[in-house]
Structure formats: C-alpha cells, structure tokens
Design a protein around this motif. Structure first.
Motif, PDB file in Angstrom:
ATOM      1  N   ASN A  15       0.826  -1.209   0.000  1.00 52.92           N
ATOM      2  CA  ASN A  15       0.000   0.000   0.000  1.00 52.92           C
ATOM      3  C   ASN A  15       0.854   1.250   0.000  1.00 52.92           C
ATOM      4  N   GLU A  16       1.937   1.221   0.828  1.00 53.57           N
ATOM      5  CA  GLU A  16       2.803   2.391   0.902  1.00 53.57           C
ATOM      6  C   GLU A  16       3.432   2.684  -0.456  1.00 53.57           C
ATOM      7  N   GLU A  17       3.844   1.588  -1.183  1.00 53.36           N
ATOM      8  CA  GLU A  17       4.463   1.771  -2.507  1.00 53.36           C
ATOM      9  C   GLU A  17       3.458   2.374  -3.494  1.00 53.36           C
ATOM     10  N   VAL A  18       2.214   1.864  -3.430  1.00 50.94           N
ATOM     11  CA  VAL A  18       1.170   2.394  -4.326  1.00 50.94           C
ATOM     12  C   VAL A  18       0.963   3.880  -4.051  1.00 50.94           C
ATOM     13  N   ASN A  19       0.892   4.225  -2.756  1.00 55.56           N
ATOM     14  CA  ASN A  19       0.677   5.624  -2.388  1.00 55.56           C
ATOM     15  C   ASN A  19       1.783   6.519  -2.935  1.00 55.56           C
ATOM     16  N   GLU A  20       3.036   6.014  -2.815  1.00 54.66           N
ATOM     17  CA  GLU A  20       4.151   6.823  -3.318  1.00 54.66           C
ATOM     18  C   GLU A  20       4.033   7.006  -4.826  1.00 54.66           C
ATOM     19  N   GLY A  21       3.608   5.951  -5.531  1.00 61.77           N
ATOM     20  CA  GLY A  21       3.508   6.002  -6.989  1.00 61.77           C
ATOM     21  C   GLY A  21       2.455   6.988  -7.453  1.00 61.77           C
ATOM     22  N   GLN A  22       1.396   7.153  -6.662  1.00 59.24           N
ATOM     23  CA  GLN A  22       0.325   8.042  -7.083  1.00 59.24           C
ATOM     24  C   GLN A  22       0.726   9.505  -6.969  1.00 59.24           C
ATOM     25  N   GLY A  23       1.691   9.779  -6.081  1.00 57.06           N
ATOM     26  CA  GLY A  23       2.204  11.143  -5.936  1.00 57.06           C
ATOM     27  C   GLY A  23       1.117  12.147  -5.652  1.00 57.06           C
ATOM     28  N   GLU A  24       1.007  13.189  -6.517  1.00 54.12           N
ATOM     29  CA  GLU A  24       0.100  14.298  -6.245  1.00 54.12           C
ATOM     30  C   GLU A  24      -1.369  13.912  -6.439  1.00 54.12           C
ATOM     31  N   GLU A  25      -1.593  12.746  -7.126  1.00 49.22           N
ATOM     32  CA  GLU A  25      -2.982  12.356  -7.374  1.00 49.22           C
ATOM     33  C   GLU A  25      -3.715  12.029  -6.071  1.00 49.22           C
ATOM     34  N   MET A  26      -2.967  11.674  -4.985  1.00 49.97           N
ATOM     35  CA  MET A  26      -3.604  11.356  -3.690  1.00 49.97           C
ATOM     36  C   MET A  26      -4.315  12.581  -3.146  1.00 49.97           C
ATOM     37  N   SER A  27      -5.557  12.406  -2.717  1.00 56.59           N
ATOM     38  CA  SER A  27      -6.286  13.535  -2.145  1.00 56.59           C
ATOM     39  C   SER A  27      -5.841  13.756  -0.705  1.00 56.59           C
ATOM     40  N   ASN A  28      -6.038  14.975  -0.215  1.00 53.34           N
ATOM     41  CA  ASN A  28      -5.571  15.342   1.130  1.00 53.34           C
ATOM     42  C   ASN A  28      -6.254  14.552   2.240  1.00 53.34           C
ATOM     43  N   ASP A  29      -7.511  14.108   2.005  1.00 55.14           N
ATOM     44  CA  ASP A  29      -8.238  13.434   3.089  1.00 55.14           C
ATOM     45  C   ASP A  29      -7.909  11.947   3.198  1.00 55.14           C
ATOM     46  N   GLN A  30      -7.034  11.413   2.317  1.00 52.23           N
ATOM     47  CA  GLN A  30      -6.625  10.007   2.447  1.00 52.23           C
ATOM     48  C   GLN A  30      -5.632   9.878   3.606  1.00 52.23           C
ATOM     49  N   VAL A  31      -5.795   8.806   4.403  1.00 50.94           N
ATOM     50  CA  VAL A  31      -4.983   8.622   5.607  1.00 50.94           C
ATOM     51  C   VAL A  31      -3.801   7.707   5.299  1.00 50.94           C
ATOM     52  N   ALA A  32      -2.610   8.123   5.726  1.00 51.39           N
ATOM     53  CA  ALA A  32      -1.426   7.270   5.551  1.00 51.39           C
ATOM     54  C   ALA A  32      -1.484   6.120   6.547  1.00 51.39           C
ATOM     55  N   LEU A  33      -0.991   4.931   6.123  1.00 48.11           N
ATOM     56  CA  LEU A  33      -1.026   3.742   6.989  1.00 48.11           C
ATOM     57  C   LEU A  33       0.164   3.745   7.943  1.00 48.11           C
ATOM     58  N   THR A  34      -0.103   3.374   9.189  1.00 50.16           N
ATOM     59  CA  THR A  34       0.959   3.315  10.212  1.00 50.16           C
ATOM     60  C   THR A  34       1.065   1.897  10.746  1.00 50.16           C
ATOM     61  N   ARG A  35       2.268   1.424  10.861  1.00 53.35           N
ATOM     62  CA  ARG A  35       2.510   0.076  11.379  1.00 53.35           C
ATOM     63  C   ARG A  35       2.279   0.052  12.898  1.00 53.35           C
ATOM     64  N   VAL A  36       1.448  -0.889  13.384  1.00 55.46           N
ATOM     65  CA  VAL A  36       1.168  -0.935  14.833  1.00 55.46           C
ATOM     66  C   VAL A  36       1.597  -2.258  15.473  1.00 55.46           C
ATOM     67  N   THR A  37       2.153  -3.153  14.666  1.00 53.49           N
ATOM     68  CA  THR A  37       2.510  -4.473  15.230  1.00 53.49           C
ATOM     69  C   THR A  37       3.481  -4.326  16.396  1.00 53.49           C
ATOM     70  N   GLY A  38       4.446  -3.437  16.259  1.00 52.91           N
ATOM     71  CA  GLY A  38       5.434  -3.244  17.331  1.00 52.91           C
ATOM     72  C   GLY A  38       4.781  -2.765  18.613  1.00 52.91           C
ATOM     73  N   MET A  39       3.816  -1.841  18.465  1.00 48.99           N
ATOM     74  CA  MET A  39       3.114  -1.308  19.640  1.00 48.99           C
ATOM     75  C   MET A  39       2.358  -2.416  20.363  1.00 48.99           C
ATOM     76  N   TYR A  40       1.599  -3.216  19.572  1.00 47.07           N
ATOM     77  CA  TYR A  40       0.832  -4.306  20.187  1.00 47.07           C
ATOM     78  C   TYR A  40       1.758  -5.232  20.963  1.00 47.07           C
ATOM     79  N   LYS A  41       2.860  -5.582  20.322  1.00 52.43           N
ATOM     80  CA  LYS A  41       3.809  -6.529  20.919  1.00 52.43           C
ATOM     81  C   LYS A  41       4.344  -5.982  22.242  1.00 52.43           C
ATOM     82  N   ASP A  42       4.825  -4.762  22.238  1.00 52.23           N
ATOM     83  CA  ASP A  42       5.437  -4.175  23.435  1.00 52.23           C
ATOM     84  C   ASP A  42       4.410  -3.883  24.510  1.00 52.23           C
ATOM     85  N   TRP A  43       3.299  -3.263  24.086  1.00 50.42           N
ATOM     86  CA  TRP A  43       2.313  -2.845  25.079  1.00 50.42           C
ATOM     87  C   TRP A  43       1.681  -4.049  25.775  1.00 50.42           C
TER      88      TRP A  43
END
Length: 645
Positions: free
Chosen positions: A4-32
């Motif tokens: 998904n991150e690669e696709v987002n980078e490829g779209q460049g300026e075509e991405m609208s401002n209201d689209q949310v970037a994905l954040t990795r949370v596996t590390g948080m779940y593991k530690d918390w």
C-alpha cells in the motif's frame, strides 16, 4: 502494508488530502501487551515467595503498621491511607482487606466482616474496623531489615517485601488470575506448617496437606504437593439425624451454604435425588437440614448428594509464585523449604543488628564511665576552642581505653560533651557497672544465638506455636473416598418404552410397551432380530433398528449378565450358538453380533443377570438321512466369550 505504501508513493500528487497514511502498529501491540501482561503478573495477581503477599496486601499491611497505635481504625481510613501506595481504586483495596481479615490471622477485626460459610458480604468499609493482630506485629514487621523503595508517585517509601518470618503463603493460601497464567495455592494448617518448618530445620522429612477454614472431608491422594496437575477432592460432612432427616455440618472449600443449597435443589428438580424440604439454620456453625420423603434411603441419598451436587467437588491446585521478578511454579514442600530458609536468614540479620547495637551501647556506657569516674571532664576547663575541648578529652581518655573493643572516634567525644551536669553529679559507679555487665550478658547471649542459628530458629518456631497455635487445630479431615457410581445412586425418575416392530425406544413412547424405570443418565442396551446391538443414552425417542428383541438398562463393566444366543448366519446358512457378556462399547454404534452375512436371523435369545444357563430343545426338519431330529442343548456347555466371538 508495504504494498500500500508503494502504491501511495507512486500516485504522488494524485492522492487527495483526506486520504490517511497507513501506520505500522505491530510493534506497539507486541510491546504494550507484554508490558501489560508483566504488570498484571508481577504487580497484581501473583504473590511473592519472600513474604507471601500480593502488592495490594503488602501495602495494606504497611498502611496498618503506619496507623498502628493499638486501637481499632476504620477500614475506610486504612483504605484511604493505602491509596498513597497503591495505584488502584478503593473498592479493590477494601475487598483485598476483607479477604485478609476473614482468614483470621493478620488482622484483628471488629464489626460485620462477612461470613465465609454463608457467602454474606462484609459491611461497608466505613462501618467496620481493624487493627494488626499480635501475630502480625510479631512476625510481619522489622523496619531495620526491610528494603525500601519509592511509592508509585515518589512521595513516600514503601517496602519492597515485608520481612515475614513465617511460611505465611502456605497458611493463608493465594488465588489469582493473571495474563497467560494463574495461581491457586491452597491454605494449610498453622500448627502443621510450623511443625514442618521445625522438621525441615532438623533435616527431617515432612508432608504437607491442605486444611480449609470451611472444614469438610478431603481426599489428598492426588494432591501432588500442590503442583500443576494435582487434584484434591473435598466433601461436605453429611450425617443422619433420624430416618427421614440428613444434616450437613461442614461444607466443601470453595462453596458456601447458599450455593450448596442451590445445587441440591437443582438436583432435586432434575429428579436425580428426592427431598421433601431443606432448611438452612447456619449461624456461627453450618447446619443444613435435608428432610427426605418416607421410603427414601438416607444412605443412598448421601451418596447421591456427593454424586450430583456441590457436596463433593474437586480442586486443582497450581503453585505459582514470584521470585526475582519472574513467575515460578513450585510445590508446597519447596515453598516451605524456601520460606523457612528465608526466615533463618532474617533472624540472622536481626541478631547481627542487635549484636552491633548492644556492642555500641556497651562501648558508650564504658566510655561514659571512664569519662565520669576519672573526671576527664575537668580537663576541658582551661580550653577556649572547640577543637581544644575535643583534643583535651581525647588525651584524657587515652590511658583508660585499652579494654574498649574499638577506637574512640570524634563522634564518641562529641556525645560525651552532651552529657548533662545533673547526670555527672548523680553518677553511680556500681549501677553503671551492673548496666555494663548486663549488656555483656546480652552480647554473649546474642553471639550464642548467632553461633547456634538453627537451634535459635527452631526455638523461634516453637515459641510461635505455643503463643498463637491454640485454637488453630486441623479442621479438614483427611480420608480416602470410595468412588460413587452415579448410575447406582440416581433416583429412577422416568419410564422407558419400546416399539419393537418399528424399532424405537424412548421415554416419550407412552402408548407403546413399558420396559423399565430408568434415569436420564442411564445407558440402554438394545438387541434386534437381525443380530445387531446398540448402546445409547436415554432419550425421548431413538431409532435403533426394526424388530427389537431385548431392551434393558446397561451396566458398565458388567461381567455377571450373560447373553445366550442362537442365530442363522445369512439366508439358508448354518446356525451358530454363542454365550457372551458386554462390558463396554462405543455409544450409538451399531454392532453386528453374527458372523457378518446379510439377512442373518436370531432364532433364540436370552439375557441372564446372574449368568444362568438354560437348556433349549433343538428340532430339525427331516432332510435326507438325518436320524436324530430332536435333542437338548445345554448352554452351560458353551464357553462364555466376548461379544465378537
């Protein structure tokens, strides 16, 4: 996520401002989650081996000690004080305190603290009062050997562990569910634990078995030292008051009179037992009266109460404790050994501190005597400076300090200067000498205890038993239980019917042929004309197979009931004779008792509950040159084998 991150980078300026970037949370779940699990295991649910307390219990005891002035304190006040150390709510602290109070060992209680026999709750914490028991004051606290740490908000100091000089964990027991593990240490008898500690110190073997505050009868055959996989069976004490009345005077651990009565009423509703009425007269002692209808056997009802109600239950212990910030699974024997060794170590620390204090007292008392007796204080009259005063006293003492056990320090001299004139003028040399000799005796005694530490620890435990052991005798009776077969003691509460032609059996076929009384936990054995057999549970209606020839209640491992059978193997095949018993089979599976050919037919069948063997007459049709057309067959001549023979 990466795609998904690669696709987002490829779209460049075509991405609208209201689209949310994905954040990795596996590390948080593991530690918390690991942090949370560790916190619950170490700081909430599991007791420490050093003192036998969970953190909330330790903080309650510490708060009680801080408030201790010999009088009772409102529990609400103690709870509020504990909240300075415990980062949780007042309700959880109050509940934990009530549990400690109900064990009647560490807290001296006043007011309504609930009842472990009936399950009644304690009154609100603002109405009940508490103070430390004499036992707790003697065994739990010793500030000089306590290791301290900052409380959760850094404002106060609290003990890392309390210096408990007693195997408290085994006497009180502990229960807790953490994340990924739990603990269940059963309570043991106060005096037996002390006796075991003394045996351990003497190098002798010992055995420990639980003892419950609710008394009852226990079977410890599979206790397994309280380790994982062990099991204890507990029973209520039921006796016969008269021919129609049973009385329960002791209940199993983990139940109360309310839950026990509920389980008896449920068993009665289901028809497993028959009772007329039940009375609960429990006050300080348990008394539950069970009135039976006339004609019901009291002995059989007692067995049925054990089989179908909470009058018997099994408890699985699980010895899990915290040591060095890690959970550890150990048995009762090892817990006692570790605790006893820990007690010896703390007694040693106390003696060493006591010896150092006595020697310090002796040193200063001797120095004071030299200072006054030899009038060293007169040497400072000419001195103008503080340094001169110190030097003059030091010089004046030197000729007399050969027998002191350590060198005279500046602190010692400063203390000498603080002695009041009144004390010097009233100084009694003989009295001072007696005091020093008394200190020397105490020093010698303390040194003797240190040199004979194990004997001192044994005497310590014996003293605890003589002071606090009265009235703490074993409550639960240890006995080996007989296994009760539920099918033998259950009340036959329903009727079984059969429709032989259609091949149905069940309790709802009231228009068809009645077979026998049965209970809803019975197994039924059925035979058909085609030589098939099935064992099935009692139900309202069950299809077995057409042309049923025999139906009965099945008894497991029954080698007395013998089945005699003659069958024709397939259409026009040979006839066979067999005698067999059925001890156990898979339920609801159709078994073929013939040699296996289709269209086999049973010519003769009988079921004999005591292995009887009848004689049957065989008649043959005239075919060819057969001479003997009739003879008797005695089943006693046929060997009894398994059903597959």
């Amino acid at each position: 996520m990466q795609d998904n991150e690669e696709v987002n980078e490829g779209q460049g300026e075509e991405m609208s401002n209201d689209q949310v970037a994905l954040t990795r949370v596996t590390g948080m779940y593991k530690d918390w989650f690991l942090d949370y699990a560790s916190y619950v295991i170490l700081e909430r649910a599991v007791p420490a081996i050093e003192d036998g307390f969970k953190p909330v219990q330790r903080r309650i005891m510490h708060a009680l000690k801080e408030l201790d002035d010999g009088r009772y304190n409102k529990v609400a006040n103690v709870v509020g004080h504990t909240m300075q150390y415990h980062p949780h709510g007042d309700a959880s602290i109050a509940d934990a305190m009530v549990q400690i109070g109900q064990k009647d060992l560490l807290i001296d209680t006043q007011g309504n603290w609930g009842n472990i026999l009936t399950g009644d709750r304690a009154a609100a914490s603002r109405y009940i009062e508490a103070r430390l028991s004499k036992f707790a004051l003697e065994v739990v606290f010793s500030p000089k050997i306590t290791e301290w740490q900052s409380s959760y908000d850094g404002r106060k100091k609290e003990p890392v562990n309390l210096p408990v000089k007693f195997p408290l964990l085994l006497v009180q027991g502990a229960e807790g569910i953490a994340v990924g593990l739990s603990t269940k240490i059963l309570p043991h008898n106060f005096n037996e634990v002390i006796d075991a500690s003394i045996k351990n110190l003497k190098g002798q073997r010992f055995k420990l078995f639980p003892d419950f505050p609710t008394a009852g009868i226990i079977d410890v055959t599979n206790y397994n030292d309280g380790l994982r996989g062990g099991k204890i069976r507990v029973r209520a004490r039921i006796s016969q008051l008269d021919k129609n009345t049973l009385v329960i005077n002791e209940i199993p651990y983990g139940t109360n009179t309310s839950s026990l009565i509920d389980s008896i009423l449920k068993a009665n509703d289901k028809g497993k037992i028959k009772i007329k009425k039940i009375e609960d007269n429990t006050a300080a002692q348990v008394e539950i009266l069970i009135h039976l209808p006339s004609g019901i056997s009291p002995d059989k009802t007692i067995d049925a109460l054990y089989a179908f109600t909470s009058c018997e239950s099994s408890i699985s212990p699980l010895g899990c404790i915290i040591e060095d910030n890690k959970p550890l699974f150990i048995g009762a024997t090892e817990m006692l050994e570790r605790s006893t060794q820990h007690t010896v170590e703390m007694l040693k620390q106390e003696l060493e501190i006591q010896l150092a204090e006595l020697e310090e007292q002796w040193h200063f008392a001797s120095l004071e005597r030299i200072f006054i007796e030899n009038r060293v204080y007169r040497d400072i009259e000419e001195e103008d400076t503080w340094e001169g005063v110190i030097a003059a006293i030091d010089k004046g003492l030197k000729p007399f300090t050969k027998n002191l056990k350590r060198a005279v320090t500046e602190e010692d001299i400063i203390r000498l200067t603080e002695i009041r004139i009144k004390r010097i003028s009233k100084f009694d040399i003989d009295k001072a000498q007696h005091f020093i000799e008394g200190l020397e005796e105490k020093i010698a005694e303390t040194q003797h205890h240190l040199d004979h530490l194990i004997d001192y620890a044994i005497d310590y435990f014996k003293n605890l038993k003589s002071k606090f052991g009265k009235g703490r005798e074993r409550k639960s009776e240890i006995r080996i239980f007989d296994d009760i077969e539920a099918t033998k003691v259950v009340i036959r509460n329903t009727k079984l019917y059969v429709n032989r032609e259609e091949g149905f059996i069940g309790t709802s076929l009231r228009k068809d042929e009645y077979v026998t009384d049965c209970s809803d936990i019975d197994d039924i054995i059925v035979f058909t004309k085609t030589g098939h057999m099935m064992i099935t549970k009692v139900d309202s209606k069950t299809f077995i197979g057409k042309n049923i020839i025999h139906v009965a209640v099945f008894k497991k491992k029954d080698k007395r009931t013998t089945y005699n059978m003659i069958y024709k193997d397939g259409r026009g095949g040979s006839s066979y004779v067999k005698r067999y018993f059925v001890t156990g089979v898979t339920r609801d599976k159709l078994y073929d008792l013939t040699a296996g050919k289709s269209n086999s037919d049973v010519s003769y069948f009988s079921a004999n509950p005591n292995g009887e063997a009848e004689v049957v007459t065989i008649n043959l049709r005239q075919v060819g040159s057969i001479k003997k057309l009739k003879w008797d067959l005695d089943f006693a001549d046929v060997t009894i084998k398994g059903r597959a023979s």
